[in-house]
Design a protein around this motif. Structure first.
Motif, PDB file in Angstrom:
ATOM      1  N   GLN A 195      13.296 -43.567 -14.636  1.00 34.34           N
ATOM      2  CA  GLN A 195      14.404 -43.846 -15.316  1.00 34.34           C
ATOM      3  C   GLN A 195      15.767 -44.735 -14.591  1.00 34.34           C
ATOM      4  OE1 GLN A 195      15.727 -42.590 -18.164  1.00 34.34           O
ATOM      5  NE2 GLN A 195      17.188 -43.607 -18.067  1.00 34.34           N
ATOM      6  N   LEU A 196      16.152 -45.991 -14.784  1.00 33.95           N
ATOM      7  CA  LEU A 196      17.652 -46.207 -13.949  1.00 33.95           C
ATOM      8  C   LEU A 196      18.621 -46.666 -15.566  1.00 33.95           C
ATOM      9  CD1 LEU A 196      15.723 -49.781 -14.345  1.00 33.95           C
ATOM     10  CD2 LEU A 196      16.094 -48.133 -12.602  1.00 33.95           C
ATOM     11  N   PRO A 197      19.897 -46.944 -14.863  1.00 34.94           N
ATOM     12  CA  PRO A 197      20.830 -46.987 -15.623  1.00 34.94           C
ATOM     13  C   PRO A 197      21.010 -47.299 -16.800  1.00 34.94           C
ATOM     14  CG  PRO A 197      21.319 -46.878 -13.272  1.00 34.94           C
ATOM     15  CD  PRO A 197      20.299 -47.084 -13.646  1.00 34.94           C
ATOM     16  N   THR A 198      20.070 -48.372 -16.899  1.00 34.78           N
ATOM     17  CA  THR A 198      19.907 -49.391 -18.149  1.00 34.78           C
ATOM     18  C   THR A 198      18.986 -48.868 -18.922  1.00 34.78           C
ATOM     19  OG1 THR A 198      17.980 -50.741 -16.988  1.00 34.78           O
ATOM     20  CG2 THR A 198      20.385 -51.419 -16.949  1.00 34.78           C
ATOM     21  N   GLY A 199      18.576 -47.860 -18.547  1.00 39.28           N
ATOM     22  CA  GLY A 199      16.786 -47.078 -19.356  1.00 39.28           C
ATOM     23  C   GLY A 199      15.604 -47.154 -18.735  1.00 39.28           C
ATOM     24  N   LEU A 200      15.133 -46.426 -19.802  1.00 35.97           N
ATOM     25  CA  LEU A 200      13.710 -46.215 -18.896  1.00 35.97           C
ATOM     26  C   LEU A 200      12.739 -47.245 -18.628  1.00 35.97           C
ATOM     27  CD1 LEU A 200      11.667 -43.597 -21.371  1.00 35.97           C
ATOM     28  CD2 LEU A 200      12.610 -43.427 -18.209  1.00 35.97           C
ATOM     29  N   VAL A 201      12.077 -47.689 -17.211  1.00 34.65           N
ATOM     30  CA  VAL A 201      11.704 -49.070 -17.274  1.00 34.65           C
ATOM     31  C   VAL A 201      10.630 -48.787 -16.603  1.00 34.65           C
ATOM     32  CG1 VAL A 201      11.726 -51.030 -15.569  1.00 34.65           C
ATOM     33  CG2 VAL A 201      14.137 -49.988 -16.954  1.00 34.65           C
ATOM     34  N   PHE A 202       9.340 -49.489 -17.097  1.00 33.39           N
ATOM     35  CA  PHE A 202       8.007 -49.512 -15.998  1.00 33.39           C
ATOM     36  C   PHE A 202       7.460 -50.139 -16.325  1.00 33.39           C
ATOM     37  CE2 PHE A 202       6.961 -49.213 -20.720  1.00 33.39           C
ATOM     38  CZ  PHE A 202       4.985 -49.755 -20.511  1.00 33.39           C
TER      39      PHE A 202
ATOM     40  N   MET B 275      10.294 -59.846 -18.166  1.00 36.43           N
ATOM     41  CA  MET B 275      10.807 -58.842 -18.977  1.00 36.43           C
ATOM     42  C   MET B 275      10.136 -58.700 -20.056  1.00 36.43           C
ATOM     43  SD  MET B 275      12.061 -55.606 -17.448  1.00 36.43           S
ATOM     44  CE  MET B 275      13.021 -55.375 -16.202  1.00 36.43           C
ATOM     45  N   PHE B 276       9.484 -57.510 -20.554  1.00 34.45           N
ATOM     46  CA  PHE B 276       9.171 -56.631 -21.890  1.00 34.45           C
ATOM     47  C   PHE B 276      11.067 -55.852 -22.294  1.00 34.45           C
ATOM     48  CE2 PHE B 276       5.684 -59.044 -20.106  1.00 34.45           C
ATOM     49  CZ  PHE B 276       5.259 -59.750 -21.220  1.00 34.45           C
ATOM     50  N   PHE B 277      11.134 -56.458 -23.687  1.00 33.23           N
ATOM     51  CA  PHE B 277      12.116 -55.380 -24.171  1.00 33.23           C
ATOM     52  C   PHE B 277      11.895 -54.782 -25.192  1.00 33.23           C
ATOM     53  CE2 PHE B 277      14.412 -57.881 -21.124  1.00 33.23           C
ATOM     54  CZ  PHE B 277      15.227 -57.645 -21.094  1.00 33.23           C
ATOM     55  N   THR B 278      11.731 -53.769 -25.568  1.00 32.70           N
ATOM     56  CA  THR B 278      11.377 -52.492 -26.433  1.00 32.70           C
ATOM     57  C   THR B 278      12.017 -51.661 -27.157  1.00 32.70           C
ATOM     58  OG1 THR B 278       9.712 -51.135 -27.463  1.00 32.70           O
ATOM     59  CG2 THR B 278       9.793 -50.885 -25.510  1.00 32.70           C
ATOM     60  N   ASP B 279      12.206 -51.208 -28.714  1.00 33.38           N
ATOM     61  CA  ASP B 279      12.702 -50.741 -28.813  1.00 33.38           C
ATOM     62  C   ASP B 279      12.382 -48.672 -28.631  1.00 33.38           C
ATOM     63  OD1 ASP B 279      14.836 -52.486 -30.273  1.00 33.38           O
ATOM     64  OD2 ASP B 279      13.739 -52.119 -31.980  1.00 33.38           O
ATOM     65  N   ASP B 280      10.975 -48.956 -28.731  1.00 28.09           N
ATOM     66  CA  ASP B 280      10.684 -47.473 -27.955  1.00 28.09           C
ATOM     67  C   ASP B 280       9.467 -47.366 -27.192  1.00 28.09           C
ATOM     68  OD1 ASP B 280       9.029 -44.650 -28.669  1.00 28.09           O
ATOM     69  OD2 ASP B 280       8.372 -45.214 -30.588  1.00 28.09           O
ATOM     70  N   VAL B 281       9.869 -47.704 -25.967  1.00 26.67           N
ATOM     71  CA  VAL B 281       9.148 -47.186 -24.498  1.00 26.67           C
ATOM     72  C   VAL B 281       8.365 -46.648 -24.378  1.00 26.67           C
ATOM     73  CG1 VAL B 281      11.607 -46.479 -22.999  1.00 26.67           C
ATOM     74  CG2 VAL B 281       9.764 -48.230 -22.130  1.00 26.67           C
ATOM     75  N   MET B 282       8.777 -45.312 -24.995  1.00 26.83           N
ATOM     76  CA  MET B 282       7.801 -44.385 -25.168  1.00 26.83           C
ATOM     77  C   MET B 282       6.323 -44.542 -25.048  1.00 26.83           C
ATOM     78  SD  MET B 282       8.964 -42.204 -22.205  1.00 26.83           S
ATOM     79  CE  MET B 282       7.706 -40.786 -22.373  1.00 26.83           C
ATOM     80  N   LYS B 283       6.756 -44.625 -26.803  1.00 25.99           N
ATOM     81  CA  LYS B 283       5.272 -45.563 -27.499  1.00 25.99           C
ATOM     82  C   LYS B 283       4.721 -46.749 -27.145  1.00 25.99           C
ATOM     83  CE  LYS B 283       3.871 -45.840 -32.198  1.00 25.99           C
ATOM     84  NZ  LYS B 283       4.640 -46.634 -33.625  1.00 25.99           N
ATOM     85  N   LEU B 284       5.026 -47.487 -26.413  1.00 22.67           N
ATOM     86  CA  LEU B 284       4.720 -48.376 -25.870  1.00 22.67           C
ATOM     87  C   LEU B 284       3.676 -48.435 -24.871  1.00 22.67           C
ATOM     88  CD1 LEU B 284       4.149 -51.164 -25.977  1.00 22.67           C
ATOM     89  CD2 LEU B 284       6.234 -52.615 -24.656  1.00 22.67           C
TER      90      LEU B 284
ATOM     91  N   SER C  82      11.155 -52.350 -20.543  1.00 19.06           N
ATOM     92  CA  SER C  82      12.625 -51.862 -20.410  1.00 19.06           C
ATOM     93  C   SER C  82      12.737 -51.291 -22.515  1.00 19.06           C
ATOM     94  CB  SER C  82      13.778 -52.233 -20.111  1.00 19.06           C
ATOM     95  OG  SER C  82      14.733 -51.902 -20.031  1.00 19.06           O
ATOM     96  N   GLY C  83      13.299 -50.498 -22.513  1.00 17.96           N
ATOM     97  CA  GLY C  83      13.761 -49.766 -23.124  1.00 17.96           C
ATOM     98  C   GLY C  83      15.272 -50.637 -23.918  1.00 17.96           C
ATOM     99  N   GLN C  84      15.341 -50.909 -25.222  1.00 20.67           N
ATOM    100  CA  GLN C  84      16.787 -51.434 -25.137  1.00 20.67           C
ATOM    101  C   GLN C  84      17.711 -50.268 -25.505  1.00 20.67           C
ATOM    102  OE1 GLN C  84      15.485 -54.608 -27.894  1.00 20.67           O
ATOM    103  NE2 GLN C  84      15.979 -56.048 -26.817  1.00 20.67           N
TER     104      GLN C  84
END
Length: 123
Positions: A101-108, A76-85, A121-123
């Protein structure tokens, strides 16, 4: 604590192609060596990253450590800008799943050149 660094071993069918794939999505190549005549490449998300991925030739590992050769780590990788990545990966031709969209944020999820799937996952 005695452990001060983590390296994750990823077994791939073509180390060079895999290294190029990861660089395409923003990773950098930290080290390149030949181990017993086979290419081994260490990559990381940035120069200062404590965790690195070590790309090993799957066929080499099957010959020398067959008990671990078929195991792909679940990462699982984490990013500050999930949309940009997400958009960067799509633009680079990476096979990405839908944004969820999960309760913890956007995931793909995305697949590498060996069809290994990983999550972001977005942080």
């Amino acid at each position: 604590m005695f452990i001060n660094q983590i390296k994750i071993m990823l077994y791939v069918t073509n180390v060079e192609e895999s290294s190029q794939f990861w660089q395409k999505i923003g990773f950098i190549e930290k080290q390149r060596d030949a181990v017993d005549g086979t290419l081994v490449v260490e990559i990381a998300p940035n120069e200062d990253a404590d965790t690195q991925i070590v790309l090993y030739d799957l066929e080499f590992i099957q010959q020398h450590s067959p008990e671990v050769a078929g195991n792909t780590p679940s990462l699982m990788f984490f990013t500050d800008d999930v949309m940009k990545l997400y958009q960067t990966m799509k633009d680079a031709g990476v096979g990405v799943g839908e944004l969820v969209q999960l309760p913890t944020g956007l995931v793909f999820n995305f697949a590498d050149n060996d069809e290994n799937y990983f999550a972001v996952s977005g942080q």
